[in-house]
Design an enzyme around this catalytic site. Structure first.
Site, short mmCIF file in Angstrom:
data_model
loop_
_atom_site.label_atom_id
_atom_site.label_comp_id
_atom_site.label_asym_id
_atom_site.label_seq_id
_atom_site.Cartn_x
_atom_site.Cartn_y
_atom_site.Cartn_z
N THR A 231 0.36 -7.75 -2.58
CA THR A 231 0.70 -6.72 -3.57
C THR A 231 1.20 -5.43 -2.92
OG1 THR A 231 -1.61 -5.99 -3.57
CG2 THR A 231 -0.99 -7.60 -5.25
N ALA B 32 3.78 -3.07 -0.23
CA ALA B 32 5.22 -2.83 -0.17
C ALA B 32 5.94 -3.93 0.60
CB ALA B 32 5.49 -1.47 0.49
N SER C 273 -7.47 -5.92 -5.55
CA SER C 273 -6.21 -6.43 -6.13
C SER C 273 -6.31 -7.89 -6.57
CB SER C 273 -5.07 -6.29 -5.12
OG SER C 273 -4.84 -4.94 -4.83
N CYS D 95 8.63 -1.75 12.66
CA CYS D 95 9.93 -1.65 11.99
C CYS D 95 10.96 -0.87 12.82
CB CYS D 95 9.77 -0.99 10.62
SG CYS D 95 8.71 0.47 10.61
N HIS E 190 15.22 3.03 7.50
CA HIS E 190 15.03 3.87 8.69
C HIS E 190 16.39 4.08 9.37
CE1 HIS E 190 10.84 3.47 8.14
NE2 HIS E 190 10.48 2.80 9.22
#
Lengths: 344, 344
Positions: free
Chosen positions: A14, A16, A43, A131, A251
């Site tokens: 759940t 991002a 969740s 990332c 980014h």
């Protein structure tokens, strides 16, 4: 092999990144036999949509990994530390999107465009890099292979979604409050677990993640250490300054690269254009360059502002943009999973 | 001298920088005998507030400079090119905030903390450097004096007000439209006179000013050339990547500096702390660093994230923030005026 299907768990389903993983598993037609979305107790019980069906989110417990073939983790380092070994014990291969195991010597750290072959050495856990590292190494790879890379100086412009949905919501709420002249909610940025929180709306914050002893932040040191490990080259030198900007997704990185050999700029452009996973958008005269707003929902790494350094004979400058939730996280993890099952 | 007063013209008095000039002339109690706010024909006839009085804005014509002692120009390069020589002809000393004369060999380019003595050589026009250059050279000056500076690699995070009020309004309107899901107004960013306009709300744009033949932008080349001129050192090497971010006021810069000698980090911090015009905010462990939101309405240059480079033995990294409308423009111009009258 072609018809083999897999039970896939998504831990942090759940969140991002988890949401993008589900979307991407579906879009890429990953051979999922059973999808098992897992999340925190809070969740659990809700549903997510997968291939037109509602699937109930279960609590991520050790037992939840029984019968799982591939477990994609993206629920924070502490969850991975606790549950990834439990998943492995039950026979799953874990692809972990957190910082928990990345630098562990027995855990391959993989960006398929760069070091897909490292997957073969896994002992149950394969780590997905940070990332900001992923998009940089994808852009560096064709240059590394052709010229060698001596060192890199990078300054980042990082989107808030790197800190999860709560950061996305905070940017939106802060922006609304700022426009209305109201007091800003300050609970997440720059690092939710730290004491001090600063506005990100209409501001930039030169801190992503916690401070290290040497004056760099953990995010900056991830770029330094992970780049060495992914290229399997302890000599490659990276200096990073990681900065959060008021962007939801995507980014951007200003990358200065010193190569080991002289280069031809047209050849550099051609190498980048022909490299897997890269889209070159580079014509400053025509105002063509990558921007985060154009990278959202795209799985590639976009490279532009390619120019020879004014002073150093073996250096060039690049501007590198990618969707941090996709190639920076979910896409890369599922590309690892695809490479993994292709090896079987 | 102490009691001498001056007739001061402000050209572009209704613009983003002009407004700050008026405010700052008042706050610093500059010895103004008569203030003459000048602007385009379109803005003439309105009034501005100065020392509790309404002063009528006049059209900037050659004749408007009759009797003016000091003319502060900030109405774009073409206005300066046309009218600065007219002001000089009528006996004024021009302090020009545009790019029109900065690289002219007979025009001093001045940041008082760095090269105040250059003012003495003026022949009627003194140029104010570009905003992104000013804050960088203030931060470099104490390091330059103590160790020498070999080269600099800088990536900027520039506020929209560097492009004037129209850009500030556009960021606000785009942000409102984005939150409401409406179409974004696209008229100003990144460069109003160019063909293509991109969103700046929730985006970053790796272009400030027009492209040059070498693949850099004019903003980037300003940083390269102006730094050499201000330090009167053609050997100092600068590479810049200039990027617009969705911030109203306050430019930030990630600055990598290679010094000519080895250094002690505590001495660097102490030199910066004791340098004029600099405030050090540097304690990443306690989340202390400069941010644009804290620099607004401040005239100093803020320096933080001071750390030794991980690889190069003579290099360090800095994070430099300043209000681009003040030290980057209005404050620096009026500091030049103050230095000028002190010389008389």
């Amino acid at each position: 092999m072609a018809n083999k299907t897999y039970t896939v768990a998504v831990v942090g389903a759940t969140g991002a990144v988890g949401e993008q993983m589900l979307k991407y598993l579906e879009e890429r037609q990953f051979p999922v036999k059973e999808l098992r979305p897992l999340a925190s107790k809070r969740s659990a019980g809700g549903t997510i949509r997968f291939r037109g069906q509602d699937v109930v989110v279960q609590e991520a417990t050790p037992e939840a990994f029984e019968g799982v073939d591939i477990a994609l983790f993206s629920a924070g380092g502490s969850v991975s530390e606790k549950l990834a070994p439990e998943a492995v014990k039950r026979g799953a291969v874990v692809i972990d999107n957190t910082n928990a195991f990345r630098m562990h010597p027995e855990v391959p750290l993989v960006v398929p465009e760069v070091n897909k072959e490292a997957i073969r050495n896994h002992k149950g856990i394969i780590a997905n890099p940070n990332c900001s590292t992923i998009q940089m190494v994808v852009a560096l790879k064709p240059l590394y292979d052709r010229y060698g890379v001596d060192r890199v100086i990078v300054s980042t412009y990082q989107a808030v979604s790197g800190s999860g949905w709560q950061a996305v919501v905070e940017l939106e709420k802060q922006t609304q409050a700022s426009l209305a002249g109201d007091q800003l909610p300050l609970n997440v940025m720059p690092v939710s677990k730290l004491d001090k929180h600063y506005p990100i709306a209409f501001n930039v914050i030169p801190q992503c993640d916690v401070a290290q002893e040497n004056g760099f932040t953990l995010e900056e040191m991830k770029m330094v250490r992970e780049t060495k490990k992914i290229f399997d080259d302890p000599e490659i030198k990276v200096t990073a300054t990681c900065v959060r900007v008021p962007v939801y997704r995507g980014h951007s990185e200003s990358v200065y690269v010193e190569l080991k050999q002289d280069f031809d700029l047209e050849e550099v452009r051609s190498l980048l254009e022909n490299a897997p996973g890269i889209v070159v958008k580079d014509d400053i005269q025509e105002q063509v360059y990558p921007m985060p707003i154009d990278a959202v929902d795209r799985t590639e790494v976009f490279v532009g502002r390619i120019r020879r350094d004014l002073h150093h004979p073996r250096a060039l400058n690049l501007w590198v943009v990618s969707d941090n939730l996709l190639k920076g996280a979910a896409t890369n993890a599922i590309q690892i999973a695809e490479a993994l099952i292709a090896e079987e």
